[in-house]
Design a protein around this motif. Structure first.
Motif, PDB file in Angstrom:
ATOM      1  N   ASN A  66       0.853  -1.184   0.000  1.00  0.00           N
ATOM      2  CA  ASN A  66       0.000   0.000   0.000  1.00  0.00           C
ATOM      3  C   ASN A  66       0.891   1.237   0.000  1.00  0.00           C
ATOM      4  O   ASN A  66       1.745   1.377   0.870  1.00  0.00           O
ATOM      5  N   GLY A  68       1.509   5.637  -1.210  1.00  0.00           N
ATOM      6  CA  GLY A  68       1.099   6.938  -1.717  1.00  0.00           C
ATOM      7  C   GLY A  68       2.198   7.410  -2.641  1.00  0.00           C
ATOM      8  O   GLY A  68       3.380   7.273  -2.304  1.00  0.00           O
ATOM      9  N   LYS A  86      -3.191   8.690  -3.529  1.00  0.00           N
ATOM     10  CA  LYS A  86      -3.108   8.348  -2.109  1.00  0.00           C
ATOM     11  C   LYS A  86      -3.232   6.853  -1.835  1.00  0.00           C
ATOM     12  O   LYS A  86      -2.761   6.361  -0.825  1.00  0.00           O
ATOM     13  N   ASP A  87      -3.906   6.127  -2.689  1.00  0.00           N
ATOM     14  CA  ASP A  87      -4.081   4.683  -2.492  1.00  0.00           C
ATOM     15  C   ASP A  87      -3.597   3.939  -3.729  1.00  0.00           C
ATOM     16  O   ASP A  87      -4.371   3.314  -4.441  1.00  0.00           O
ATOM     17  N   ASN A  89      -2.143   0.989  -4.769  1.00  0.00           N
ATOM     18  CA  ASN A  89      -1.906  -0.315  -4.168  1.00  0.00           C
ATOM     19  C   ASN A  89      -1.512  -1.358  -5.207  1.00  0.00           C
ATOM     20  O   ASN A  89      -2.005  -1.365  -6.334  1.00  0.00           O
TER      21      ASN A  89
END
Length: 309
Positions: A66, A68, A86-87, A89
């Motif tokens: 995960n 950013g 921001k995510d 992944n």
């Protein structure tokens, strides 16, 4: 003492921008935190597309990262254009191994405002918030199987490390004082260490035992502990690794050299800068947080006058 933050900057100086064909990808591999990361750039539909790839093999097993990520173009004047995810992944549950922007900026805008002499500096600042299923392989064990060969047990985050007082004392003045000085710990068979990450401490111990443990993943965490425990030889080995073996970016290496006052590494980084584009890649944008102190920043800016584009 804080542990090392798992973050890094991928930097790519793209050459011959004008020759980039439609849907042709430019990218280069680089490794951080035991994972192959790389920047990918594409010209598509009148836009400059910008991605960060995480190319863990599909048959590796269950894993997840995960992050950013801040994606950035840097002009010759230090002006930058950024977008942040921001995510961002990655992992076995995701269909694709990349995250980014298919329409990061219009191609024409990129060429006019950020490219110079057919070159472009792109950067991705990656902050790893959580990583599971991936770790650097351990070379030496310090578990209960080593108990018979140890004379002290160090406890870090509830994990026990069975070690030799003499080996640690020879490598670290801090442990020499702890084990053989007038402190009460010298009489204890178990000692708890606070403010330390157990994973970083394992690699630090491996280095004290002279194992070839260093990677881009763990070297900064080991340096934090080498500084904390006054282990000068460990610091020297980390500096030699960063100069001779590490494939990390010059920007990251120079930041580490300043943080831990590694003069030989700093000299190596500065001497490796061969063009103005290299310096722009190291300095980053002028509107971001300063990465270096004013002395090194001013020196690099002065050096630009003696270098080709």
């Amino acid at each position: 003492m804080s542990t090392a933050v798992k973050e890094f900057v991928l930097t790519y100086v793209m050459e011959n921008i004008s020759t980039l064909k439609e849907n042709e990808r430019f990218f280069g591999p680089i490794d951080h935190f035991n994972v192959p990361w790389r920047i990918g750039c594409v010209r598509a539909g009148g836009f400059f597309s910008f991605y960060v790839f995480c190319d863990r093999p599909k048959d590796f097993g269950e894993w997840a990262i995960n992050t950013g990520i801040t994606f950035e173009l840097i002009s010759a004047t230090g002006k930058s254009f950024k977008k942040t995810g921001k995510d961002c992944n990655y992992g076995t549950s995701r269909q694709f191994s990349s995250w980014g922007f298919s329409q990061f900026v219009q191609w024409e805008t990129m060429e006019k405002e950020y490219a110079m002499n057919d070159r472009l500096v792109v950067q991705a600042h990656v902050v790893i918030e959580k990583i599971t299923g991936i770790e650097t392989p351990k070379i030496r064990h310090f578990d209960e199987s080593r108990k018979i060969l140890s004379d002290v047990t160090l406890i870090v985050e509830d994990k026990k490390f069975y070690v030799s007082k003499m080996i640690l004392a020879v490598q670290s003045s801090y442990f020499n004082s702890m084990f053989y000085g007038e402190f009460q710990e010298s009489k204890k068979s178990e000692i708890t260490l606070v403010g330390v990450n157990a994973e970083d401490f394992h690699y630090f111990l491996e280095l004290l035992y002279l194992e070839p443990t260093l990677t881009n993943s763990n070297v900064e965490g080991v340096l934090v502990l080498a500084d904390m425990y006054e282990a000068r030889n460990a610091t020297r080995l980390c500096e030699e690794f960063l100069i001779g073996k590490s494939k990390d970016s010059l920007r990251n290496k120079l930041a580490i050299s300043m943080k831990f006052q590694l003069d030989d590494l700093k000299k190596h980084c500065v001497e490796s800068l061969k063009s103005k584009a290299d310096i722009r890649a190291v300095l980053g944008s002028s509107d971001g947080e300063p990465k270096f102190d004013s002395s090194i920043t001013n020196y690099l800016l002065e050096k630009t006058f003696s270098l080709p584009e």
